[in-house]
Motif scaffolding. Structure first.
Motif, PDB file in Angstrom:
ATOM      1  N   ILE A   1       7.602  12.594   0.821  1.00 30.03           N
ATOM      2  CA  ILE A   1       6.638  11.262   0.192  1.00 30.03           C
ATOM      3  C   ILE A   1       6.125  11.551  -1.152  1.00 30.03           C
ATOM      4  O   ILE A   1       5.587  12.746  -1.321  1.00 30.03           O
ATOM      5  CB  ILE A   1       5.740  10.872   1.364  1.00 30.03           C
ATOM      6  N   ALA A   2       6.211  10.776  -2.138  1.00 28.95           N
ATOM      7  CA  ALA A   2       5.467  11.004  -3.334  1.00 28.95           C
ATOM      8  C   ALA A   2       4.432   9.894  -3.293  1.00 28.95           C
ATOM      9  O   ALA A   2       4.524   8.780  -2.691  1.00 28.95           O
ATOM     10  CB  ALA A   2       6.307  10.651  -4.517  1.00 28.95           C
ATOM     11  N   THR A   3       3.386  10.210  -4.183  1.00 37.77           N
ATOM     12  CA  THR A   3       2.361   9.274  -4.354  1.00 37.77           C
ATOM     13  C   THR A   3       1.992   8.914  -5.776  1.00 37.77           C
ATOM     14  O   THR A   3       2.351   9.636  -6.583  1.00 37.77           O
ATOM     15  CB  THR A   3       1.105   9.827  -3.411  1.00 37.77           C
ATOM     16  N   SER A   4       0.752   8.321  -5.931  1.00 34.72           N
ATOM     17  CA  SER A   4      -0.038   8.256  -7.227  1.00 34.72           C
ATOM     18  C   SER A   4       1.132   7.809  -8.321  1.00 34.72           C
ATOM     19  O   SER A   4       1.267   8.289  -9.385  1.00 34.72           O
ATOM     20  CB  SER A   4      -0.622   9.384  -7.748  1.00 34.72           C
ATOM     21  N   GLY A   5       1.698   6.495  -8.242  1.00 36.49           N
ATOM     22  CA  GLY A   5       2.729   5.929  -9.246  1.00 36.49           C
ATOM     23  C   GLY A   5       3.983   7.282  -9.261  1.00 36.49           C
ATOM     24  O   GLY A   5       4.465   7.148 -10.338  1.00 36.49           O
TER      25      GLY A   5
ATOM     26  N   ILE B   1       0.955  -1.268  -0.017  1.00 32.62           N
ATOM     27  CA  ILE B   1      -0.048  -0.008   0.002  1.00 32.62           C
ATOM     28  C   ILE B   1       0.796   1.202   0.139  1.00 32.62           C
ATOM     29  O   ILE B   1       1.974   1.376   0.915  1.00 32.62           O
ATOM     30  CB  ILE B   1      -1.013  -0.011   1.125  1.00 32.62           C
ATOM     31  N   GLY B   2       0.765   2.041  -0.880  1.00 27.92           N
ATOM     32  CA  GLY B   2       1.464   3.355  -0.866  1.00 27.92           C
ATOM     33  C   GLY B   2       0.581   4.484  -0.764  1.00 27.92           C
ATOM     34  O   GLY B   2       0.536   5.109   0.160  1.00 27.92           O
ATOM     35  N   THR B   3      -0.101   5.108  -1.880  1.00 20.78           N
ATOM     36  CA  THR B   3      -0.717   6.361  -1.985  1.00 20.78           C
ATOM     37  C   THR B   3      -1.989   6.179  -0.856  1.00 20.78           C
ATOM     38  O   THR B   3      -2.070   7.441  -0.046  1.00 20.78           O
ATOM     39  CB  THR B   3      -1.617   6.455  -3.267  1.00 20.78           C
ATOM     40  N   LEU B   4      -2.656   5.209  -0.739  1.00 24.62           N
ATOM     41  CA  LEU B   4      -3.615   5.206   0.356  1.00 24.62           C
ATOM     42  C   LEU B   4      -2.953   5.320   1.650  1.00 24.62           C
ATOM     43  O   LEU B   4      -3.901   6.052   2.707  1.00 24.62           O
ATOM     44  CB  LEU B   4      -4.262   3.769   0.123  1.00 24.62           C
ATOM     45  N   ALA B   5      -1.919   4.874   2.204  1.00 25.40           N
ATOM     46  CA  ALA B   5      -1.396   5.079   3.373  1.00 25.40           C
ATOM     47  C   ALA B   5      -1.188   6.631   3.484  1.00 25.40           C
ATOM     48  O   ALA B   5      -1.313   7.067   4.545  1.00 25.40           O
ATOM     49  CB  ALA B   5      -0.126   4.361   3.311  1.00 25.40           C
ATOM     50  N   VAL B   6      -0.862   7.567   2.438  1.00 21.30           N
ATOM     51  CA  VAL B   6      -0.399   8.749   2.776  1.00 21.30           C
ATOM     52  C   VAL B   6      -1.685   9.903   2.835  1.00 21.30           C
ATOM     53  O   VAL B   6      -2.028  10.349   3.513  1.00 21.30           O
ATOM     54  CB  VAL B   6       0.357   9.303   1.531  1.00 21.30           C
ATOM     55  N   LYS B   7      -2.813   9.246   1.956  1.00 24.01           N
ATOM     56  CA  LYS B   7      -4.054  10.040   1.582  1.00 24.01           C
ATOM     57  C   LYS B   7      -5.200   9.804   2.569  1.00 24.01           C
ATOM     58  O   LYS B   7      -6.097  10.600   2.998  1.00 24.01           O
ATOM     59  CB  LYS B   7      -4.416  10.093   0.429  1.00 24.01           C
ATOM     60  N   ASN B   8      -5.132   8.540   3.092  1.00 25.13           N
ATOM     61  CA  ASN B   8      -6.094   7.840   3.955  1.00 25.13           C
ATOM     62  C   ASN B   8      -5.774   6.983   4.961  1.00 25.13           C
ATOM     63  O   ASN B   8      -6.146   5.998   4.963  1.00 25.13           O
ATOM     64  CB  ASN B   8      -7.212   7.379   3.144  1.00 25.13           C
TER      65      ASN B   8
END
Length: 238
Positions: free
Chosen positions: A135-139, A101-108
């Motif tokens: 931190i970077a997100t969304s691919g 899990i990447g983006t989800l962890a940052v945004k939610n």
């Protein structure tokens, strides 16, 4: 130390990107299952499998992931586009060992905590992908203002046990892992850290093993024959 060979999937092909840039792509195989079987034959127990299409919001390679899970003995650590509890459940149901899990962890982070409670910390790994300590997100297409180490501390408090840290600037560049960033995370937390990004040689893996990191991911170096997977698994594999 666990050594995880990597397969990045895009449009059903095995590819590697430079610094996460989708326009700087090298295709290594049109048969991901054959590549996974080759890794298994060389002694790998784990496979790090990334759905780049899912990460970029461009569809998923779910059926291919299912095929690799069912037709090899490899334990799959899989991510890319995981945005919900249903996504996690679907991957675990087809035989994935650990969902990334990447983006989800940052945004939610609230949803991340629910996922940890529902599926357990052994089934979840959080990917910390960073540029210059942020931190970077969304691919890797979006950047946040969250500090790498602060974020690692935050998610540990939520119940995360495993993390993957990638220095985006080093990924696919064979420039060596970010030992400084990795060291900061290790010093500040009790997380089991998997190193990724820039690993170029057997020496890089030995440096990580000497520092007692939980695991390391290598892709480009294997595909370019800079690391002999069978040899390094014999020497360092857990």
């Amino acid at each position: 130390m666990i050594i995880l060979p990597a397969i990045d999937l895009k449009a059903g092909q095995v590819v590697r990107l430079e610094q996460g840039d989708f326009t700087r792509k090298t295709i290594y195989s049109n048969d991901p299952l054959a590549v996974a079987r080759q890794f298994s034959d060389q002694g790998a127990e784990w496979l790090h499998l990334v759905d780049l299409d899912g990460a970029a919001g461009q569809g998923k390679n779910f059926s291919l992931i299912k095929q690799i899970a069912s037709q090899t003995e490899l334990k799959l650590q899989t991510g890319g586009g995981v945005r919900s509890q249903a996504d996690v459940a679907n991957l675990l149901q087809i035989g994935v060992e650990r969902v990334v899990i990447g983006t989800l962890a940052v945004k939610n982070p609230e949803l991340l905590q629910k996922i940890l409670i529902e599926f357990g910390s052994e089934s979840i790994l959080v990917s910390l992908d960073a540029r210059q300590g942020k931190i970077a997100t969304s691919g890797w297409l979006e950047e946040s203002d969250q500090d790498l180490v602060d974020f690692a501390i935050k998610i540990e408090k939520l119940g995360v046990k495993y993390i993957l840290y990638t220095d985006i600037g080093r990924d696919g560049m064979l420039s060596g892992p970010d030992l400084i960033g990795l060291g900061k995370i290790k010093e500040a937390t009790d997380l089991k850290v998997i190193a990724s990004g820039g690993i170029s040689s057997k020496a890089d893996l030995y440096r990580l093993a000497e520092r007692n990191f939980y695991g390391a991911i290598t892709g480009q170096a294997i595909y370019q024959n800079k690391i002999n997977l069978k040899e390094i698994l014999t020497e360092l594999g857990d």
